[in-house]
Design an enzyme around this catalytic site. Structure first.
Site, PDB file in Angstrom:
ATOM      1  N   GLY A 175      15.432  10.381  21.083  1.00 43.96           N
ATOM      2  CA  GLY A 175      15.373  11.326  19.984  1.00 43.96           C
ATOM      3  C   GLY A 175      15.558  10.647  18.645  1.00 43.96           C
ATOM      4  O   GLY A 175      14.819  10.904  17.694  1.00 43.96           O
ATOM      5  N   HIS A 176      16.565   9.762  18.560  1.00 50.28           N
ATOM      6  CA  HIS A 176      16.770   9.004  17.323  1.00 50.28           C
ATOM      7  C   HIS A 176      15.558   8.106  17.016  1.00 50.28           C
ATOM      8  O   HIS A 176      15.127   8.002  15.863  1.00 50.28           O
ATOM      9  CB  HIS A 176      18.010   8.112  17.441  1.00 50.28           C
ATOM     10  CG  HIS A 176      19.292   8.851  17.639  1.00 50.28           C
ATOM     11  ND1 HIS A 176      19.995   8.802  18.826  1.00 50.28           N
ATOM     12  CD2 HIS A 176      20.003   9.651  16.815  1.00 50.28           C
ATOM     13  CE1 HIS A 176      21.091   9.532  18.706  1.00 50.28           C
ATOM     14  NE2 HIS A 176      21.124  10.060  17.506  1.00 50.28           N
ATOM     15  N   GLY A 203      16.828  15.673  13.301  1.00 52.04           N
ATOM     16  CA  GLY A 203      16.287  16.370  14.459  1.00 52.04           C
ATOM     17  C   GLY A 203      16.547  17.868  14.399  1.00 52.04           C
ATOM     18  O   GLY A 203      17.606  18.313  13.950  1.00 52.04           O
ATOM     19  N   GLN A 239      33.773  15.009  10.540  1.00 45.22           N
ATOM     20  CA  GLN A 239      33.083  16.132  11.178  1.00 45.22           C
ATOM     21  C   GLN A 239      33.633  16.463  12.558  1.00 45.22           C
ATOM     22  O   GLN A 239      33.094  17.324  13.259  1.00 45.22           O
ATOM     23  CB  GLN A 239      31.584  15.887  11.239  1.00 45.22           C
ATOM     24  CG  GLN A 239      31.127  14.759  12.146  1.00 45.22           C
ATOM     25  CD  GLN A 239      29.656  14.430  11.924  1.00 45.22           C
ATOM     26  OE1 GLN A 239      29.282  13.898  10.875  1.00 45.22           O
ATOM     27  NE2 GLN A 239      28.810  14.745  12.887  1.00 45.22           N
ATOM     28  N   ASP A 259      19.760  19.895  16.139  1.00 45.04           N
ATOM     29  CA  ASP A 259      20.884  20.295  15.289  1.00 45.04           C
ATOM     30  C   ASP A 259      20.340  21.148  14.151  1.00 45.04           C
ATOM     31  O   ASP A 259      20.378  20.757  12.973  1.00 45.04           O
ATOM     32  CB  ASP A 259      21.607  19.057  14.760  1.00 45.04           C
ATOM     33  CG  ASP A 259      22.195  18.218  15.878  1.00 45.04           C
ATOM     34  OD1 ASP A 259      23.211  18.646  16.448  1.00 45.04           O
ATOM     35  OD2 ASP A 259      21.644  17.152  16.188  1.00 45.04           O
ATOM     36  N   GLY A 265      25.082   6.650  16.052  1.00 38.44           N
ATOM     37  CA  GLY A 265      24.938   5.638  17.084  1.00 38.44           C
ATOM     38  C   GLY A 265      24.739   6.250  18.458  1.00 38.44           C
ATOM     39  O   GLY A 265      24.358   7.412  18.591  1.00 38.44           O
ATOM     40  N   GLN A 305      22.659  22.156  11.266  1.00 38.39           N
ATOM     41  CA  GLN A 305      22.907  20.980  10.436  1.00 38.39           C
ATOM     42  C   GLN A 305      21.742  20.742   9.480  1.00 38.39           C
ATOM     43  O   GLN A 305      21.948  20.469   8.284  1.00 38.39           O
ATOM     44  CB  GLN A 305      23.114  19.754  11.314  1.00 38.39           C
ATOM     45  CG  GLN A 305      23.188  18.450  10.547  1.00 38.39           C
ATOM     46  CD  GLN A 305      23.400  17.265  11.471  1.00 38.39           C
ATOM     47  OE1 GLN A 305      24.513  16.939  11.831  1.00 38.39           O
ATOM     48  NE2 GLN A 305      22.307  16.613  11.868  1.00 38.39           N
TER      49      GLN A 305
END
Length: 280
Positions: A36-37, A147, A61, A150, A31, A153
């Protein structure tokens, strides 16, 4: 856009879309959505007929003393942004839905998660891998988008998908930056104007690293010395790590060879920001 709160609901939606011959793209988020999202969502719509987005601030996390309690939340604003892009389904589960009473099973991706952010946040990627695995089981996507900001990730998720045999295509999308060069992040809203000015040193340092490597420099320490000098020249900055690593394994390089990644984590005031650039 349909809004779902349970695994059964989102799974039924996904299977119905597939029964209609539609591919399902998935963008998992915590959220506080930004451009970017939204860029991930647009790419998802280009790759599949149906787009699902999840919004869930994943407690697994966050480590002790981190910003779980104050992590920005704006569900109504996020819903509007998802609708503006044309998402078809929004999955917003509760903690109880994701981690029911007695929950004790976690996914651990070993070597890729050990260094960089894994060294500073030792339980972080276990939480990331666990929640993404659960979301994949619930949404059953054909393609999932993440993305490259990260980057570690992304590497962890790619390794998990390969190792566990998930039938999901993982797509990494370029970092989206504000006009001043700061990588977009939900945590940027924590920054004061003065801190934001200091935070611009991250992108400047990455640009300097690229220039040195393009000019022929292959010694990581010489490049990193320049990177650190640019960041440390700004007030309110504290480097957590600045490293040059193999972009696949996340292991330190003693000589720069491609594909290499310059990876940063820097505290600006009390806000921890990450950024990176590929030396390609």
């Amino acid at each position: 856009m349909k809004i779902f709160e349970t695994a059964d609901e989102i799974r039924s939606w996904s299977r119905a879309e597939k029964a209609r011959g539609h591919g399902v793209a998935f963008v998992p988020t915590m959220g506080a959505l930004h451009e970017g999202h939204l860029s991930l969502m647009r790419e998802g719509k280009r790759r599949a007929e149906a787009l699902a987005v999840s919004i869930y601030v994943n407690p697994a996390q966050f480590g002790p003393g981190e910003d779980l309690a104050r992590y920005p939340r704006d569900l109504e604003g996020d819903l509007q942004k998802c609708r503006s892009v044309g998402a078809h389904a929004l999955f917003a589960p509760s903690d109880r839905e994701m981690y029911p009473d007695g929950f004790q099973s976690y996914v651990s991706v070993e070597d890729v998660s050990k260094d960089l952010c894994g060294a500073s946040r030792p339980t972080h990627f276990r939480g990331v891998a666990t929640v993404v695995a659960k979301l994949f089981n619930m949404v059953e996507p054909d393609v999932a988008l993440f993305g490259e900001k990260d980057f570690q990730q992304l590497a962890v998720i790619r390794r998990m998908v390969k190792d566990l045999g998930y039938p999901v295509e993982i797509v990494g999308c370029p970092t989206v930056r504000d006009p001043d060069g700061l990588a977009m992040s939900s945590r940027n809203r924590y920054l004061s104007p003065a801190e934001r000015s200091s935070a611009l040193s991250l992108n400047r340092s990455l640009g300097a690293a690229r220039e040195m490597v393009d000019a022929g420099e292959r010694d990581p320490e010489k490049v990193l010395a320049k990177v650190r000098a640019i960041i440390e020249a700004e007030p309110d900055t504290r480097i957590d790590y600045a490293k040059i690593v193999d972009a696949g394994t996340m292991k330190d390089l003693d000589e720069i060879r491609r594909p290499a990644l310059v990876a940063l984590a820097v505290f600006v005031g009390s806000t921890r920001l990450i950024d990176n650039t590929l030396l390609a």
